[in-house]
Write an enzyme that holds these catalytic residues in place. Structure first.
Site, PDB file in Angstrom:
ATOM      1  N   LYS A  15      84.013 -26.838 -55.768  1.00 50.53           N
ATOM      2  CA  LYS A  15      83.728 -25.590 -55.057  1.00 50.53           C
ATOM      3  C   LYS A  15      84.437 -24.396 -55.679  1.00 50.53           C
ATOM      4  O   LYS A  15      83.887 -23.296 -55.653  1.00 50.53           O
ATOM      5  CB  LYS A  15      83.977 -25.712 -53.560  1.00 50.53           C
ATOM      6  CG  LYS A  15      85.401 -25.849 -53.145  1.00 50.53           C
ATOM      7  CD  LYS A  15      85.490 -26.066 -51.650  1.00 50.53           C
ATOM      8  CE  LYS A  15      86.814 -26.666 -51.263  1.00 50.53           C
ATOM      9  NZ  LYS A  15      88.007 -25.995 -51.787  1.00 50.53           N
ATOM     10  N   ARG A  90      89.380 -24.015 -42.521  1.00 50.49           N
ATOM     11  CA  ARG A  90      89.568 -25.452 -42.717  1.00 50.49           C
ATOM     12  C   ARG A  90      89.702 -26.202 -41.400  1.00 50.49           C
ATOM     13  O   ARG A  90      89.819 -27.429 -41.409  1.00 50.49           O
ATOM     14  CB  ARG A  90      90.847 -25.682 -43.515  1.00 50.49           C
ATOM     15  CG  ARG A  90      90.615 -26.131 -44.954  1.00 50.49           C
ATOM     16  CD  ARG A  90      91.970 -26.071 -45.617  1.00 50.49           C
ATOM     17  NE  ARG A  90      92.201 -26.923 -46.730  1.00 50.49           N
ATOM     18  CZ  ARG A  90      92.181 -26.521 -47.994  1.00 50.49           C
ATOM     19  NH1 ARG A  90      91.790 -25.318 -48.313  1.00 50.49           N
ATOM     20  NH2 ARG A  90      92.536 -27.337 -48.955  1.00 50.49           N
ATOM     21  N   ARG A 129      91.808 -33.542 -62.940  1.00 47.24           N
ATOM     22  CA  ARG A 129      92.413 -32.227 -62.704  1.00 47.24           C
ATOM     23  C   ARG A 129      93.937 -32.330 -62.707  1.00 47.24           C
ATOM     24  O   ARG A 129      94.627 -31.454 -63.236  1.00 47.24           O
ATOM     25  CB  ARG A 129      91.933 -31.674 -61.357  1.00 47.24           C
ATOM     26  CG  ARG A 129      92.393 -30.263 -61.121  1.00 47.24           C
ATOM     27  CD  ARG A 129      91.795 -29.704 -59.853  1.00 47.24           C
ATOM     28  NE  ARG A 129      92.486 -30.184 -58.673  1.00 47.24           N
ATOM     29  CZ  ARG A 129      92.162 -29.844 -57.435  1.00 47.24           C
ATOM     30  NH1 ARG A 129      91.128 -29.060 -57.222  1.00 47.24           N
ATOM     31  NH2 ARG A 129      92.848 -30.288 -56.414  1.00 47.24           N
ATOM     32  N   ARG A 135      98.892 -29.724 -61.263  1.00 46.62           N
ATOM     33  CA  ARG A 135      99.178 -29.245 -59.907  1.00 46.62           C
ATOM     34  C   ARG A 135     100.166 -30.175 -59.235  1.00 46.62           C
ATOM     35  O   ARG A 135     100.000 -31.393 -59.262  1.00 46.62           O
ATOM     36  CB  ARG A 135      97.878 -29.189 -59.087  1.00 46.62           C
ATOM     37  CG  ARG A 135      97.221 -27.838 -59.154  1.00 46.62           C
ATOM     38  CD  ARG A 135      95.920 -27.815 -58.411  1.00 46.62           C
ATOM     39  NE  ARG A 135      96.035 -28.139 -56.975  1.00 46.62           N
ATOM     40  CZ  ARG A 135      95.120 -27.808 -56.072  1.00 46.62           C
ATOM     41  NH1 ARG A 135      94.049 -27.128 -56.438  1.00 46.62           N
ATOM     42  NH2 ARG A 135      95.280 -28.148 -54.813  1.00 46.62           N
ATOM     43  N   ARG A 146      94.983 -34.911 -48.317  1.00 47.21           N
ATOM     44  CA  ARG A 146      94.052 -33.776 -48.246  1.00 47.21           C
ATOM     45  C   ARG A 146      92.631 -34.251 -47.927  1.00 47.21           C
ATOM     46  O   ARG A 146      91.923 -33.609 -47.161  1.00 47.21           O
ATOM     47  CB  ARG A 146      94.064 -32.972 -49.555  1.00 47.21           C
ATOM     48  CG  ARG A 146      95.392 -32.262 -49.815  1.00 47.21           C
ATOM     49  CD  ARG A 146      95.214 -31.014 -50.691  1.00 47.21           C
ATOM     50  NE  ARG A 146      94.467 -31.259 -51.911  1.00 47.21           N
ATOM     51  CZ  ARG A 146      95.013 -31.689 -53.050  1.00 47.21           C
ATOM     52  NH1 ARG A 146      96.305 -31.926 -53.117  1.00 47.21           N
ATOM     53  NH2 ARG A 146      94.263 -31.877 -54.097  1.00 47.21           N
TER      54      ARG A 146
HETATM   55  P1  AMP Z   1      93.235 -25.902 -52.156  1.00 40.62           P
HETATM   56  O1  AMP Z   1      93.476 -25.198 -53.452  1.00 40.62           O
HETATM   57  O2  AMP Z   1      92.122 -25.280 -51.357  1.00 40.62           O
HETATM   58  O3  AMP Z   1      93.068 -27.378 -52.320  1.00 40.62           O
HETATM   59  O4  AMP Z   1      94.534 -25.679 -51.263  1.00 40.62           O
HETATM   60  C1  AMP Z   1      95.782 -26.201 -51.660  1.00 40.62           C
HETATM   61  C2  AMP Z   1      96.721 -26.273 -50.460  1.00 40.62           C
HETATM   62  O5  AMP Z   1      96.931 -24.953 -49.934  1.00 40.62           O
HETATM   63  C3  AMP Z   1      96.203 -27.079 -49.289  1.00 40.62           C
HETATM   64  O6  AMP Z   1      96.420 -28.476 -49.448  1.00 40.62           O
HETATM   65  C4  AMP Z   1      97.018 -26.480 -48.144  1.00 40.62           C
HETATM   66  O7  AMP Z   1      98.356 -26.941 -48.169  1.00 40.62           O
HETATM   67  C5  AMP Z   1      97.028 -25.007 -48.509  1.00 40.62           C
HETATM   68  N1  AMP Z   1      95.841 -24.318 -47.948  1.00 40.62           N
HETATM   69  C6  AMP Z   1      94.797 -23.768 -48.634  1.00 40.62           C
HETATM   70  N2  AMP Z   1      93.889 -23.240 -47.797  1.00 40.62           N
HETATM   71  C7  AMP Z   1      94.359 -23.477 -46.543  1.00 40.62           C
HETATM   72  C8  AMP Z   1      93.869 -23.199 -45.244  1.00 40.62           C
HETATM   73  N3  AMP Z   1      92.677 -22.583 -45.046  1.00 40.62           N
HETATM   74  N4  AMP Z   1      94.631 -23.571 -44.181  1.00 40.62           N
HETATM   75  C9  AMP Z   1      95.804 -24.171 -44.343  1.00 40.62           C
HETATM   76  N5  AMP Z   1      96.323 -24.498 -45.542  1.00 40.62           N
HETATM   77  C10 AMP Z   1      95.613 -24.155 -46.641  1.00 40.62           C
END
Ligand code: AMP
Length: 192
Positions: A15, A90, A129, A135, A146
């Site tokens: 995405k 989310r 990744r 990361r 996650r």
């Molecule tokens: P992502 O890059 O979208 O996988 O986000 C990485 C991490 O950032 C997630 O595992 C959460 O810890 C935090 N995070 C990102 N977006 C959100 C959200 N909408 N609500 C809460 N935590 C978030």
């Protein structure tokens, strides 16, 4: 062109990549809450310090922090004509918070994209990744945390968006260009 979009899909569904491509096509910014959090962690800001341990565990940052951050980002001038939200909302509380922010602005979403991929494909991509990007939250434990949070709190949101006739479901497996074309044609007249 105006386009107010949310793109949903489990980690590894592509995405982020597709949000960037749609951003170019549609001329609206792709806004990734994960990227904003990571930039804050890197910059050592107070927000970053609050979020780091939570992110490393694969848990969600508290809604109060996340919602305020998104509200501020959407207030920036480049989001006036639209946006592609990646990684937000989310959970159900974030859906409500987003609706409230948009209502204050007299706006509504045009579509919510659900990008699908099967679990095996996701795990392969996430392992790739982790190796490529380093990361700190791409450990096996955090990945599985996650994916579990996605299944429990985020995937169910598509039902509510479908009832509002906003949901557009697209298969995320395949060539990157092909997936972008699929997305553009699935969005059709919802954007523009
Ligand atoms: P992502 O890059 O979208 O996988 O986000 C990485 C991490 O950032 C997630 O595992 C959460 O810890 C935090 N995070 C990102 N977006 C959100 C959200 N909408 N609500 C809460 N935590 C978030």
């Amino acid at each position: 062109m105006s386009a107010r979009l949310v793109i949903m899909g489990p980690q590894g569904s592509g995405k982020g990549t597709q949000a960037a491509r749609l951003s170019q096509r549609l001329g609206v910014p792709a806004i990734s809450t994960g990227d904003i959090f990571r930039a804050n962690v890197k910059g050592g800001t107070e927000l970053g310090n609050q979020a780091k341990a939570i992110m490393d565990a694969g848990d969600l940052v508290p809604d109060s922090i996340t919602n305020a951050m998104v509200r501020d980002r959407l207030a920036e001038p480049d989001a006036a004509e639209g946006f592609i939200l990646d990684g937000y909302p989310r959970n159900a509380a974030q859906v409500q918070a987003l609706d409230a922010v948009l209502a204050e602005r007299g706006e509504t979403l045009d579509a919510v994209i659900e990008l699908g991929a099967d679990r095996e494909e996701l795990l392969n991509r996430l392992a790739g990744r982790a190796a490529a990007e380093g990361r700190t939250d791409d450990t096996a434990e955090a990945i599985s945390r996650r994916l579990a949070i996605y299944a429990e709190h985020t995937a169910p949101l598509t039902g509510a968006y479908a009832q509002r006739d906003l949901l557009v479901t697209v298969d995320g497996i395949g060539d990157i260009d092909e997936v972008t074309e699929r997305l553009m044609s699935a969005l059709g007249s919802r954007v523009g």
